[in-house]
Design an enzyme around this catalytic site. Sequence first.
Site, short mmCIF file in Angstrom:
data_model
loop_
_atom_site.label_atom_id
_atom_site.label_comp_id
_atom_site.label_asym_id
_atom_site.label_seq_id
_atom_site.Cartn_x
_atom_site.Cartn_y
_atom_site.Cartn_z
N CYS A 76 44.96 -26.57 -34.15
CA CYS A 76 44.36 -25.79 -33.06
C CYS A 76 45.31 -25.59 -31.88
O CYS A 76 45.36 -24.50 -31.30
CB CYS A 76 43.02 -26.36 -32.62
SG CYS A 76 43.01 -28.09 -32.13
N ASP A 269 38.77 -19.53 -28.67
CA ASP A 269 38.59 -20.76 -29.44
C ASP A 269 39.19 -20.59 -30.84
O ASP A 269 38.75 -19.72 -31.60
CB ASP A 269 37.08 -21.03 -29.54
CG ASP A 269 36.75 -22.35 -30.22
OD1 ASP A 269 37.68 -23.01 -30.73
OD2 ASP A 269 35.57 -22.72 -30.24
N HIS A 271 38.92 -22.63 -33.36
CA HIS A 271 38.25 -23.47 -34.35
C HIS A 271 37.31 -22.70 -35.27
O HIS A 271 36.13 -22.99 -35.40
CB HIS A 271 37.49 -24.61 -33.66
CG HIS A 271 38.36 -25.50 -32.85
ND1 HIS A 271 38.63 -25.27 -31.52
CD2 HIS A 271 39.07 -26.59 -33.19
CE1 HIS A 271 39.45 -26.20 -31.07
NE2 HIS A 271 39.73 -27.01 -32.07
#
Length: 387
Positions: A76, A269, A271
């Site tokens: 990430c 983000d 993820h």
Amino acid sequence: GTSDHIFRPSINVFSEFLEDLPDTDEPVWVLGECYSVKTEKTELLSDVHSRLWFTYRKKFSPIGGTGPSSDTGWGCMLRCGQMILAQALVCSQLGRAWRWRAEGGQPEEYHRILHCFLDRKDSCYSVHQMAQMGVGEGKSVGEWYGPNTVAQVLKKLALFDDWNSLAVYVSMDNTVVIEDIKTPEQACLHTHGNRATMCPHSQSQSRSDWRPLLLVIPLRLGINHINPVYIQALKECFKIPQSCGVLGGKPNLAYYFIGFVGEELIYLDPHTTQSAVESEAGSGVDDQSYHCLRSPRRMKITNLDPSVALGFFCKSEGDFDSWCNLVQQEIQMKRNLRMFELVENHPPHWPPFVPPTKPEVQTTGAGMSYVTRQTHNITPITNSGCK
């Protein structure tokens, strides 16, 4: 991060709870641009959707030939590093005002930028290149990175990118040294005394050949959470026209922060796991999965992990001078506690400033071998570059 699965359910609920932009009179700041939610919502969303969004991917060729073929659970911060660098390249090649159109028809430079980040070993800033370059920073492939490590990796990889010729400067000890950025050869002279012959970089940069600059400032803004005294200064960073976002997140969860509204940070983000995109060199890329078309995600600033890296992009020397002035006015003079220092000259007690140079390149059959340099950094060998 390594423990995403533990946090994932609550984070998704939290994100959906905040999913729509608040109906507020407070301005929304995104990478140096200011928007009103009530009158400029379309423009605001277009700006956010135009940012290149890099997420976990699966089913790419194994890193190093025998390594992982997905970065889910560990990549990430690498993806966030790709996003901050991509934003610098977009500003450099297309300008801050450029907007992506879902129906296609993007300029050629846009496709060239995207090609630099595809999940293949010969892409300049691929997860393959980043993971292998991270070995020189003491990180094994598949290990979680912090903001400083990813910044050091980007600094090295940018040396192989002849097309963008981006300079990446990563500050040390919370201090940005103007001389090291503007006149590296002067910094060399200062730190080597007057023995100019000892400085291999004394002819390296004249005042006229400024290269577009990505300035990264790794900081620790507290012990376990961000110290509230830094919150206003952090917000100011998103208002500066040179803003290129902030790397950070929550413990073991990396986000790419692009702005704020009220007491919430706006972020992209990484993820989400998507399949790697296949692309032949020279062909266009199906780019729909590289733009996040939902409402921007938000989190309370007070939940921020204190380890961050601020990013700024200065295309010209004038942009950098303007940034220095703004930092002095907005961040240094108005705050009791400074987030970072901005100094004119290389501190004499520091080790000599050495502008980064390309590691020796050895093309090997496997495309991956290592060479130990005199600096004791072990650097992966790369023969890729954005041509």
